[in-house]
Write an enzyme that holds these catalytic residues in place. Structure first.
Site, PDB file in Angstrom:
ATOM      1  N   ASP A   1      -3.594  -6.521  -5.575  1.00  0.00           N
ATOM      2  CA  ASP A   1      -4.672  -6.208  -4.639  1.00  0.00           C
ATOM      3  C   ASP A   1      -4.603  -7.217  -3.503  1.00  0.00           C
ATOM      4  OD1 ASP A   1      -6.978  -5.719  -3.237  1.00  0.00           O
ATOM      5  OD2 ASP A   1      -8.326  -5.900  -4.961  1.00  0.00           O
TER       6      ASP A   1
ATOM      7  N   GLY B   1       0.809  -1.217   0.000  1.00  0.00           N
ATOM      8  CA  GLY B   1       0.000   0.000   0.000  1.00  0.00           C
ATOM      9  C   GLY B   1       0.834   1.253   0.000  1.00  0.00           C
TER      10      GLY B   1
ATOM     11  N   TYR C   1     -12.731  -1.237  11.425  1.00  0.00           N
ATOM     12  CA  TYR C   1     -11.333  -0.835  11.265  1.00  0.00           C
ATOM     13  C   TYR C   1     -10.544  -1.117  12.543  1.00  0.00           C
ATOM     14  CZ  TYR C   1      -7.268   2.176  10.573  1.00  0.00           C
ATOM     15  OH  TYR C   1      -5.973   2.659  10.462  1.00  0.00           O
TER      16      TYR C   1
END
Length: 270
Positions: free
Chosen positions: A80, A30, A172
């Site tokens: 991904d 990322g 999260y």
């Protein structure tokens, strides 16, 4: 695709002294924006060759901008990590290019800021698959390629939400709590077998593109915390988080294992 700084004339001793990760191979998941891009630049400034990871083809131009900002040559890999095949693809393309992995920084992650009752199955799948499963299987795939003589580094980018979550971050915070626990488990299990250390870095509220997208409602809850930061009432900066990650990747950090560094200006203490 990256640009190289050459220090061959023997005069730039300050730059030479910073090459403490010279020729190391580092994956930063990322890493085409935000904290991940900052970590990539930090490791590259210390001499590492960095693999820039981006999830979708339409982000290639963004990844290329990061690559061209690096101090040492690197490569970009589209993968991904929320998919079943993504982690293996990132590792395979790194090995094809470099033949080994010295440093793995698990940074890729998504957040959703919504009231608990509005969080959906789709939110669950997106966050759990990327933040949790992606980190798990990327690390697993990297292990056989760490240095056989020891010295490998695994750094997990967690979040202060893992231990002190704000309102609206149920999924999260849960996924980051998973990575917090995995760090502790791996720090006990992996060094003896793979010769690596495993540590975590938790940023607080940091000035990134993603933070700007959190929206005004999230800021209503976060602003009091920002204002209460002991060092200064401000957001953290990307390079401050990146420096902490860089420290943990150093050879001289070989005795630091199972540590969780909070880069929050002292907001998270104890």
């Amino acid at each position: 695709m990256g640009e190289t700084n050459h220090h061959t004339n023997g005069t730039d001793t300050t730059s030479l002294n910073r090459q403490t990760l010279h020729d190391k191979i580092a994956i930063v998941s990322g890493s085409c924006s935000g904290i991940g891009a900052g970590i990539a630049r930090e490791l590259s400034s210390r001499g590492a060759h960095v693999v820039i990871n981006y999830p979708y083809s339409h982000l290639l131009h963004v990844a290329n901008k990061v690559l061209h900002s690096l101090a040492t040559p690197g490569i970009g890999v589209e993968a991904d990590l929320s998919t079943v095949d993504g982690p293996g693809k990132l590792i395979d393309e790194t090995i094809q290019a470099y033949g080994r992995i010295d440093i793995l920084v698990n940074n890729a992650g998504l957040a959703v800021n919504l009231p608990f009752a509005q969080q959906t199955h789709e939110h669950w799948d997106r966050l759990v698959n990327l933040n949790g499963r992606g980190t798990f299987f990327l690390t697993q795939a990297a292990l056989p390629h760490l240095p056989k003589n020891g010295g490998g580094r695994i750094v997990n980018v967690v979040s202060t939400s893992a231990r002190d979550p704000p309102v609206g971050q149920s999924i999260y915070a849960g996924t980051k709590g998973m990575i917090d626990s995995l760090t502790k488990c791996w720090a006990k299990e992996l060094p003896g077998r793979y010769g690596c250390t495993v540590n975590a870095v938790s940023p607080g509220a940091t000035r990134t593109e993603g933070f700007a997208d959190a929206g005004p409602e999230a800021m209503i809850h976060l602003q009091p915390h920002i204002d209460a930061t002991p060092v200064a009432p401000r957001l953290g900066e990307v390079d401050e988080v990146a420096f902490a990650v860089g420290f943990l990747c150093e050879e001289r950090a070989r005795w630091v294992n199972g540590t969780h560094l909070f880069v929050t200006g002292g907001l998270t203490i104890g």
